[in-house]
Design a protein around this motif. Structure first.
Motif, short mmCIF file in Angstrom:
data_model
loop_
_atom_site.label_atom_id
_atom_site.label_comp_id
_atom_site.label_asym_id
_atom_site.label_seq_id
_atom_site.Cartn_x
_atom_site.Cartn_y
_atom_site.Cartn_z
N GLU A 32 185.23 132.97 7.34
CA GLU A 32 186.60 133.49 7.13
C GLU A 32 186.64 134.82 6.40
O GLU A 32 187.70 135.43 6.29
CB GLU A 32 187.48 132.45 6.44
CG GLU A 32 186.96 132.01 5.10
CD GLU A 32 187.92 131.02 4.43
OE1 GLU A 32 188.85 130.55 5.11
OE2 GLU A 32 187.72 130.76 3.24
N LYS A 33 185.47 135.27 5.89
CA LYS A 33 185.46 136.59 5.25
C LYS A 33 184.58 137.59 5.99
O LYS A 33 184.36 138.70 5.53
CB LYS A 33 184.96 136.45 3.81
CG LYS A 33 185.96 135.76 2.91
CD LYS A 33 185.48 135.77 1.48
CE LYS A 33 186.43 134.97 0.63
NZ LYS A 33 185.77 134.36 -0.52
N ASP A 34 184.04 137.16 7.12
CA ASP A 34 183.08 138.02 7.83
C ASP A 34 183.73 139.30 8.37
O ASP A 34 184.86 139.27 8.86
CB ASP A 34 182.46 137.26 9.02
CG ASP A 34 181.38 136.29 8.56
OD1 ASP A 34 180.93 136.40 7.40
OD2 ASP A 34 180.99 135.42 9.37
N ASP A 35 182.96 140.39 8.27
CA ASP A 35 183.35 141.64 8.92
C ASP A 35 182.73 141.64 10.31
O ASP A 35 181.51 141.41 10.45
CB ASP A 35 182.83 142.85 8.12
CG ASP A 35 183.48 142.94 6.75
OD1 ASP A 35 184.65 142.53 6.63
OD2 ASP A 35 182.83 143.41 5.80
N VAL A 36 183.56 141.88 11.32
CA VAL A 36 183.10 141.69 12.71
C VAL A 36 183.30 142.97 13.54
O VAL A 36 184.35 143.60 13.47
CB VAL A 36 183.88 140.54 13.39
CG1 VAL A 36 183.39 140.33 14.83
CG2 VAL A 36 183.75 139.24 12.60
N ILE A 53 190.49 134.18 12.95
CA ILE A 53 189.43 133.40 12.28
C ILE A 53 189.03 134.02 10.95
O ILE A 53 188.82 133.31 9.97
CB ILE A 53 188.18 133.30 13.20
CG1 ILE A 53 188.56 132.59 14.50
CG2 ILE A 53 187.04 132.57 12.50
CD1 ILE A 53 187.46 132.61 15.55
N THR A 54 188.89 135.35 10.89
CA THR A 54 188.40 135.98 9.67
C THR A 54 189.45 136.89 9.04
O THR A 54 190.24 137.51 9.76
CB THR A 54 187.10 136.78 9.93
OG1 THR A 54 186.75 137.48 8.74
CG2 THR A 54 187.25 137.78 11.06
N LYS A 55 189.39 136.94 7.72
CA LYS A 55 190.28 137.88 7.02
C LYS A 55 189.55 139.20 6.78
O LYS A 55 190.10 140.13 6.22
CB LYS A 55 190.69 137.28 5.66
CG LYS A 55 191.52 136.02 5.80
CD LYS A 55 192.04 135.58 4.43
CE LYS A 55 192.91 134.33 4.57
NZ LYS A 55 192.16 133.15 5.03
N GLY A 56 188.28 139.26 7.18
CA GLY A 56 187.47 140.46 6.98
C GLY A 56 187.91 141.61 7.87
O GLY A 56 188.89 141.52 8.62
N GLY A 77 196.05 144.99 12.99
CA GLY A 77 195.10 144.68 11.91
C GLY A 77 193.65 144.79 12.35
O GLY A 77 192.76 144.19 11.74
N VAL A 78 193.42 145.54 13.43
CA VAL A 78 192.05 145.78 13.91
C VAL A 78 191.90 147.29 14.11
O VAL A 78 192.82 147.95 14.58
CB VAL A 78 191.79 145.06 15.26
CG1 VAL A 78 190.46 145.48 15.86
CG2 VAL A 78 191.82 143.54 15.08
N ASP A 95 178.89 141.74 9.34
CA ASP A 95 178.16 140.47 9.26
C ASP A 95 177.89 139.93 10.66
O ASP A 95 176.92 139.20 10.89
CB ASP A 95 179.00 139.44 8.49
CG ASP A 95 179.38 139.97 7.12
OD1 ASP A 95 178.47 140.18 6.31
OD2 ASP A 95 180.58 140.24 6.89
N ILE A 96 178.80 140.27 11.59
CA ILE A 96 178.71 139.73 12.95
C ILE A 96 179.00 140.83 13.96
O ILE A 96 179.94 141.61 13.78
CB ILE A 96 179.80 138.63 13.17
CG1 ILE A 96 179.70 137.49 12.15
CG2 ILE A 96 179.80 138.14 14.61
CD1 ILE A 96 178.86 136.32 12.55
N ILE A 97 178.20 140.86 15.02
CA ILE A 97 178.57 141.65 16.20
C ILE A 97 178.80 140.68 17.35
O ILE A 97 177.95 139.82 17.63
CB ILE A 97 177.51 142.70 16.59
CG1 ILE A 97 177.37 143.74 15.46
CG2 ILE A 97 177.88 143.39 17.90
CD1 ILE A 97 176.29 144.78 15.71
N PHE A 98 179.96 140.82 17.96
CA PHE A 98 180.35 139.97 19.08
C PHE A 98 180.39 140.85 20.32
O PHE A 98 180.98 141.93 20.29
CB PHE A 98 181.75 139.41 18.76
CG PHE A 98 182.43 138.72 19.89
CD1 PHE A 98 182.16 137.39 20.18
CD2 PHE A 98 183.38 139.39 20.66
CE1 PHE A 98 182.81 136.74 21.22
CE2 PHE A 98 184.03 138.75 21.71
CZ PHE A 98 183.75 137.42 21.98
#
Ligand SMILES: C[S@@+](CC[C@H](N)C(=O)[O-])C[C@H]1O[C@@H](n2cnc3c(N)ncnc32)[C@H](O)[C@@H]1O
Length: 263
Positions: A32-36, A53-56, A77-78, A95-98
């Motif tokens: 929930e805090k991940d930067d994606v 899903i995330t607030k990051g 917000g993106v 933290d994540i690459i999708f």
């Protein structure tokens, strides 16, 4: 035909990509805090799911200006940027690459080098993409009908731009070569059933960006509006020929990869 032209219609027709993308989101277990970073985000339909899903921080990039315009309208917000994956300049920021249904379009080596730089230590990349040279026997059968038709003499100059590997081992080796530890890699055979009309829409949501793009013909003479119309007519007819009780079985091979980078 390219993704700029596909953009407006994309959300109506990108059924197949979306279902696979939802599965990739589930596999990634985004915190929930991940930067994606959404690499090849298209019209942002899946970026919107990640936003829930995330607030990051979330960044979506895509090489198509029209897709990014659609994405900006769709999701707030993106941060969205028109950018090629191969030109990504972020360093240790995510933290994540999708990346859903886009990897086949990338220069895989350059994309993975950039992904490595963008991710923080312990960061994870999740990729879902069509895989294997016979990525969809259903689509390939329709394309074969084009090859054997009167426009076959134009189509024979088509050179596939897609990056496909044929086995899980080859995908694992590719990611390992760039320093990733592969947590999960599976090529799945996905079978769905559609009316010929639906199938044509699915074909229109991705495959045409290659098959009907003059950029991917060694000789592009004759790749004009009449050719495009004829091409789609043949594909439609072939889908209709394949139908049993009004439905066609669509077979797709898709690879799902989750890989972590330790720096
Ligand atoms: C089939 S769409 C998938 C979009 C979205 N991820 C989804 O699952 O709905 C593929 C996207 O990849 C983008 N694309 C292709 N090559 C790219 C590149 N080199 N860098 C960034 N985006 C690229 C296209 O513009 C297109 O929007």
């Amino acid at each position: 035909m390219n993704f700029d032209e596909v953009a407006r219609e994309y959300s109506r027709v990108a059924i197949v990509q979306k279902n696979a993308g939802i599965r990739l989101i589930e596999l990634l277990r985004i915190g929930e805090k991940d930067d994606v970073l959404d690499a090849g985000c298209g019209n942002g339909a899946l970026t919107a799911v990640i936003r829930e899903i995330t607030k990051g921080r979330i960044v979506g990039i895509d090489s198509s200006r029209k897709m990014i315009e659609e994405a900006k309208k769709r999701v707030k917000g993106v941060e969205f940027y028109v950018m090629r994956v191969e030109d990504l300049e972020f360093e240790n920021e995510f933290d994540i690459i999708f990346s859903n249904s886009s990897f086949q379009w990338f220069d895989a080596d350059r994309a993975l080098e950039r992904f490595k730089a963008c991710l923080r230590d312990g960061g994870k990349v999740g990729v879902q993409a069509p895989a294997r040279k016979d990525y969809s026997p259903t689509f390939l059968r329709a394309v074969e009908a084009v090859r054997n038709s009167e426009i076959g003499k134009i189509f024979k100059h088509f050179r596939s731009p897609w990056f496909f590997l044929d086995s899980e081992e080859e995908y694992i080796k590719l990611f390992e070569r760039h320093g990733f530890e592969v947590e999960h890699c599976r090529i799945e055979k996905v079978v769905t059933r559609h009316t010929p009309e639906e199938l044509l829409k699915i074909f229109n949501s991705g495959a045409v960006a290659a098959y009907l793009n003059p950029k991917f013909y060694e000789k592009a003479d004759g790749v004009d509006e009449a050719y495009r119309r004829k091409f789609l007519e043949i594909v439609r007819r072939e889908f209709e020929n394949m139908a049993i009780n009004g439905l066609v079985e669509l077979v797709f091979y898709r690879v799902y990869i989750l890989a972590v980078i330790f720096k």
